[in-house]
Enzyme design. Structure first.
Site, PDB file in Angstrom:
ATOM      1  N   HIS A 129       0.808  -1.213   0.000  1.00  0.00           N
ATOM      2  CA  HIS A 129       0.000   0.000   0.000  1.00  0.00           C
ATOM      3  C   HIS A 129       0.846   1.271   0.000  1.00  0.00           C
ATOM      4  CE1 HIS A 129      -3.627  -2.319   1.905  1.00  0.00           C
ATOM      5  NE2 HIS A 129      -3.342  -2.710   0.673  1.00  0.00           N
ATOM      6  N   PHE A 378      -1.097  -8.094   5.033  1.00  0.00           N
ATOM      7  CA  PHE A 378       0.245  -7.528   4.926  1.00  0.00           C
ATOM      8  C   PHE A 378       0.292  -6.179   4.201  1.00  0.00           C
ATOM      9  CE2 PHE A 378       0.620 -12.275   4.276  1.00  0.00           C
ATOM     10  CZ  PHE A 378       0.659 -12.551   5.631  1.00  0.00           C
ATOM     11  N   CYS A 379      -0.733  -5.371   4.363  1.00  0.00           N
ATOM     12  CA  CYS A 379      -0.810  -4.075   3.674  1.00  0.00           C
ATOM     13  C   CYS A 379      -0.560  -4.228   2.172  1.00  0.00           C
ATOM     14  CB  CYS A 379       0.172  -3.079   4.282  1.00  0.00           C
ATOM     15  SG  CYS A 379      -0.284  -2.557   5.944  1.00  0.00           S
ATOM     16  N   ALA A 380      -1.047  -5.334   1.635  1.00  0.00           N
ATOM     17  CA  ALA A 380      -0.981  -5.591   0.195  1.00  0.00           C
ATOM     18  C   ALA A 380      -2.249  -6.349  -0.181  1.00  0.00           C
ATOM     19  CB  ALA A 380       0.270  -6.396  -0.154  1.00  0.00           C
ATOM     20  N   CYS A 398      -5.839  -4.619   7.161  1.00  0.00           N
ATOM     21  CA  CYS A 398      -4.402  -4.874   7.154  1.00  0.00           C
ATOM     22  C   CYS A 398      -3.973  -5.479   8.480  1.00  0.00           C
ATOM     23  CB  CYS A 398      -3.639  -3.583   6.889  1.00  0.00           C
ATOM     24  SG  CYS A 398      -1.879  -3.813   6.713  1.00  0.00           S
TER      25      CYS A 398
END
Length: 460
Positions: A129, A378-380, A398
């Site tokens: 992100h 995982f902020c993805a 997240c």
């Protein structure tokens, strides 16, 4: 020394000394164990050498660029020498700038604020992100997740060739995925970008701690990374590369340090002030900078260089082999990958376990084995959902699970390691995975504030 040639050789170097290597943690089943920190992709432990350097400087602490006193001058020299050290570590070209920021996220937001008018940004949905989201004021083209490195290059080439109108463009790409650990074809993507008149910024947050990164050799325009992933304390980061867009942009923050000259306008002209901004890196470093954070990054750069990346890569590939071979022996485990088993990678591996909620599994690793991993998206989010086969409108936060123990989870588990990881930690992790899958958890767990936690006094 190639990655393949050294993958099985663990004798090249010992783990680097890091803070917390002797910390013990309690187990719900009784007793204590040395903590196995296997969450390097989120934050790597600080190197002992970095901490020692910072402690030696601390008595001489002073604000930079602000005073004639000895400590201020000493701190200013240390701050600017750190800039030189980072430039050398990144293989900067003549004329490149090194701007100190708070993190990779801060660096990429700074660059986003410096984009020229009508700039179009191209970014793969596979990005963290930090590199997926800063471009809100630009025209953004999101590219689908490629399944091979060649597909990534061809996808970018087609998108750049089709852009309309043909104006300024920026490509943002990761060097190593924070989800799969796979290395991206950065040099080839840079060549494709430049062939179509675009620039490229490299998110090196996961690459720089594991492999040498050279702006000149990779032929990228900018590199961004965070100190807390490079074995330095929290709160510092770097944006390094071409100076023209940064020099032409309004300062990221307005204030002291960014301004060269401020003058009051004549009252008859309406008052106010006229400002002349610096055209150096100081333009985007307003306020009193994080001198200790900057120095810690420079110290980490020196420590990794002195240790030798060939030796560090060799040792890490040895650990990767241990983990991947161990997980391959557990049929219930599915390792997530874009490019396949043979893709080169750093020490970041994400997986799911059949029959387990990911948060439950991670909680059991911590509570029963003293192993710290990460679970979630995982902020993805787009990448993990693509790899898990879920649809975009399914819920998820997240790092926060949506399912209770035993329920279906849209999250994954991530184990990550690096220069400070001893063999025992990854060996304990593999044993724990096998035991949990074969025998189940030895404790009961419940969901509390969105996380799976041990149920007090409730052994399974």
């Amino acid at each position: 020394m190639s990655v393949s040639a050294v993958a099985a050789d663990s004798s090249v170097c010992a783990p680097l000394a890091v803070l917390g290597r002797d910390v013990t943690v309690p187990l719900v089943t009784g007793g204590e164990v040395t903590y196995a920190a296997l969450d390097y992709a989120a934050s790597a432990p600080a190197l002992q050498r970095v901490w020692d350097d910072v402690a030696a400087y601390a008595p001489y602490y002073g604000s930079v660029h602000r005073g004639a006193g000895y400590l201020s001058q000493l701190s200013t020299d240390l701050f600017e020498n750190s800039r030189t050290t980072v430039a050398e570590f990144l293989g900067c070209r003549e004329g490149d700038q090194v701007v100190f920021t708070r993190s990779t996220t801060d660096s990429l937001n700074l660059l986003a604020a410096a984009l020229p008018a009508d700039c179009q940004v191209f970014v793969f949905e596979t990005e963290h992100h930090a590199s997926l989201l800063p471009w809100r004021d630009a025209r953004v083209t999101y590219l689908n997740a490629p399944r091979t490195p060649d597909e990534a290059v061809h996808t970018l080439e087609r998108a750049l060739a089709d852009r309309d109108p043909y104006g300024p463009a920026l490509v943002c790409v990761t060097g190593a995925s924070n989800v799969t650990g796979e290395l991206w074809p950065v040099r080839e993507l840079a060549a494709a970008a430049h062939a179509h008149g675009a620039r490229i910024v490299l998110d090196a947050a996961q690459l720089a701690p594991h492999h040498p990164v050279s702006i000149e050799e990779l032929d990228v325009d900018w590199v961004a990374f965070s100190g807390h992933k490079l074995y330095a304390p929290f709160g510092s980061g770097v944006l390094a590369g071409r100076s023209d867009w940064l020099r032409d942009a309004e300062p990221y923050l307005a204030g002291g340090g960014a301004s060269r000259k401020v003058a009051r306008r004549p009252k008859e002209a309406g008052g106010g002030v006229d400002v002349e901004w610096h055209d150096t890196a100081a333009r985007h470093e307003a306020g009193s900078p994080n001198v200790i954070g900057v120095y810690s990054i420079a110290s980490a750069c020196k420590a990794l260089t002195d240790a030798g990346f060939d030796e560090l890569v060799a040792r890490e590939q040895h650990l990767i082999t241990k983990v991947r071979e161990g997980l391959a022996e557990v049929p219930a485990v599915r390792v997530l990958s874009l490019f396949g088993d043979d893709a080169p990678r750093v020490g970041v591996i994400s997986f799911v376990v059949d029959g387990w909620n990911s948060s439950h599994f991670a909680a059991a690793l911590s509570a029963e084995y003293g192993i710290g991993v990460r679970d979630g998206l995982f902020c993805a989010h787009p990448l993990v959902r693509t790899l898990l086969g879920s649809v975009p409108d399914e819920p998820g936060e997240c790092g926060a699970p949506e399912a209770a123990p035993g329920e279906k989870s849209l999250n994954a588990i991530r184990v990550s390691f690096g220069a400070g990881t001893p063999d025992e930690h990854v060996e304990r992790f593999v044993r724990a995975v096998k035991e949990l899958v074969a025998d189940g958890a030895r404790w009961n767990y419940r969901t509390e504030d969105g996380r799976c936690v041990p149920d007090t006094g409730a052994a399974a």
